[in-house]
Design a protein around this motif. Sequence first.
Motif, PDB file in Angstrom:
ATOM      1  N   LEU A  63      -1.254  44.631  71.357  1.00  0.00           N
ATOM      2  CA  LEU A  63      -0.026  45.294  71.795  1.00  0.00           C
ATOM      3  C   LEU A  63       0.419  46.398  70.848  1.00  0.00           C
ATOM      4  O   LEU A  63       1.194  47.284  71.246  1.00  0.00           O
ATOM      5  N   ALA A  64      -0.042  46.355  69.593  1.00  0.00           N
ATOM      6  CA  ALA A  64       0.431  47.314  68.593  1.00  0.00           C
ATOM      7  C   ALA A  64       0.243  48.772  69.003  1.00  0.00           C
ATOM      8  O   ALA A  64       1.157  49.585  68.799  1.00  0.00           O
ATOM      9  N   PRO A  65      -0.889  49.179  69.608  1.00  0.00           N
ATOM     10  CA  PRO A  65      -1.034  50.594  69.966  1.00  0.00           C
ATOM     11  C   PRO A  65      -0.220  51.001  71.181  1.00  0.00           C
ATOM     12  O   PRO A  65      -0.141  52.200  71.481  1.00  0.00           O
ATOM     13  N   GLN A  66       0.369  50.072  71.898  1.00  0.00           N
ATOM     14  CA  GLN A  66       1.051  50.387  73.139  1.00  0.00           C
ATOM     15  C   GLN A  66       2.534  50.655  72.898  1.00  0.00           C
ATOM     16  O   GLN A  66       3.101  50.290  71.867  1.00  0.00           O
ATOM     17  N   HIS A  67       3.162  51.270  73.914  1.00  0.00           N
ATOM     18  CA  HIS A  67       4.595  51.568  73.840  1.00  0.00           C
ATOM     19  C   HIS A  67       5.357  50.319  74.250  1.00  0.00           C
ATOM     20  O   HIS A  67       5.722  50.129  75.417  1.00  0.00           O
ATOM     21  N   VAL A  68       5.578  49.439  73.297  1.00  0.00           N
ATOM     22  CA  VAL A  68       6.232  48.166  73.556  1.00  0.00           C
ATOM     23  C   VAL A  68       6.940  47.729  72.283  1.00  0.00           C
ATOM     24  O   VAL A  68       6.476  47.998  71.166  1.00  0.00           O
ATOM     25  N   ALA A  69       8.092  47.081  72.461  1.00  0.00           N
ATOM     26  CA  ALA A  69       8.832  46.541  71.323  1.00  0.00           C
ATOM     27  C   ALA A  69       8.440  45.090  71.125  1.00  0.00           C
ATOM     28  O   ALA A  69       8.433  44.298  72.078  1.00  0.00           O
ATOM     29  N   LEU A  70       8.094  44.715  69.908  1.00  0.00           N
ATOM     30  CA  LEU A  70       7.711  43.345  69.573  1.00  0.00           C
ATOM     31  C   LEU A  70       8.874  42.661  68.867  1.00  0.00           C
ATOM     32  O   LEU A  70       9.412  43.182  67.886  1.00  0.00           O
ATOM     33  N   ILE A  71       9.251  41.498  69.383  1.00  0.00           N
ATOM     34  CA  ILE A  71      10.323  40.695  68.807  1.00  0.00           C
ATOM     35  C   ILE A  71       9.709  39.374  68.359  1.00  0.00           C
ATOM     36  O   ILE A  71       9.041  38.700  69.147  1.00  0.00           O
ATOM     37  N   GLY A  72       9.922  38.990  67.111  1.00  0.00           N
ATOM     38  CA  GLY A  72       9.313  37.782  66.582  1.00  0.00           C
ATOM     39  C   GLY A  72      10.335  36.749  66.140  1.00  0.00           C
ATOM     40  O   GLY A  72      11.358  37.096  65.545  1.00  0.00           O
TER      41      GLY A  72
END
Length: 451
Positions: A198-207
């Motif tokens: 997912l890192a290269p994509q336009h997406v926000a990661l919430i952990g």
Amino acid sequence: MTWPTVLLLVVVAAAGLLRWRRPAWYWLTFGVTLAVLRVLVRYGSVMDACGLTVPPSRWRLMLARMTNRPAPESRAPRILRLRPTRTGLILRLKLRPGQDAFDVAAASDRLRHSFGMYGVTSRELRSGVVEIRMTGYDVLKRVQMPAKADTRPMRVPVALREDGSVHYRDYRAVPHGLTLGATESGKSVYQRNLVAGLAPQHVALIGIDCKQGVELFPLARRFSALADNPDTALELLEALVSHMRDVYQLIRAEQRVSVAVPDAEIAADIWDLPEDLRPVPVVVLVDEVAELALFASKEEEKRRDRIITALVRLAQLGRAAGIYLEICGQRFGSELGKGITMLRAQLTGRTAHRVNDETSANMAFGDIAPDAVLAAIQIPAETRGLAIAGDSTGGWHRIRAPHTSLRQAVNTCNKYADRTPDLPALAAFRPSVASVPSARVPLSKTASATA
């Protein structure tokens, strides 16, 4: 001894060595040719022995009697295509009248022995057409992902299936997922592959990592928000629910519902909005859900109820707002308290690594794919990363993610750190990466993390 004999012995020795040490190379050099010959030569007799033939039609029998010819033989399914792949063969068959795709699936194990392949699986493509995928070696023993994968927005390759195909995590098709597994079963590696994809994509990661952040905080450069304890997790989830409401207000304002507006212009989720107005999609990764559900006092019980309520709301309403859940845990049963089974019912994608008991496997597949329960409890302890993946359709696959070290995942997140979106509603939970915190200082909602 003549030189042709010496050459033949060298070739046989090389083939044996490759088959032992490098089965993938053996398949590409020798195995694929031998397998194609075996299938073509044995096809008729194997189909007959496996009960996959039909008797000749009446008109053919009548024609044979009229012309004084021997009675025609039973007919096997017609081969439409035989295509070699880097891991095996793909055989596409046209079934005869009276045959069913279930007959081919039931004979998969007999076909595997008859054709001398490592594994055989089948699936129905359309009415009367069945595809048989045969693997020439154990592709899950040493996972090698193909160089090119069919990546799309919100769709990432995370593992390899036992039939040699790529297993994708498609959030638009399966919005929410549940990953179960015992300690040292490979959940963390699976999660790292998700983050790296997912890192290269336009997406926000919430952990949300309640193990004091040891799993997700090293990846902080690519995360828009992080929480390392239940108190911060509650604040983060409630802020995310407020963000979801704001997204719905935006969708509602842009719907322009009217009898004069074409259907294509009516927005029902973020993907129907114009690209310049579309909010960034959000993937929420929960590392250990049990830590959010356990409590030891009345105050902690109130906090737990609010956390589960927020998760259930996100699971029920988050898809249209572009919010997707990825929940991991060792167990996910009713003993975690009220609301857990309601949350589990919303998690369509199920992945189970090695579990310690049958009850844990039932938590993942008992309500959607009972056949996968037995496969999940048979995963050996020495094959870390091996898992069973299923969904609400009842189908399941045996998969294994390629080993990705924490250092490799950190490097990937650092490489794409500039793609980390800023979400104003979650700004208070944005991790700081300026310095490394002391091991004796507990992490806060804006704690520092390693690069």
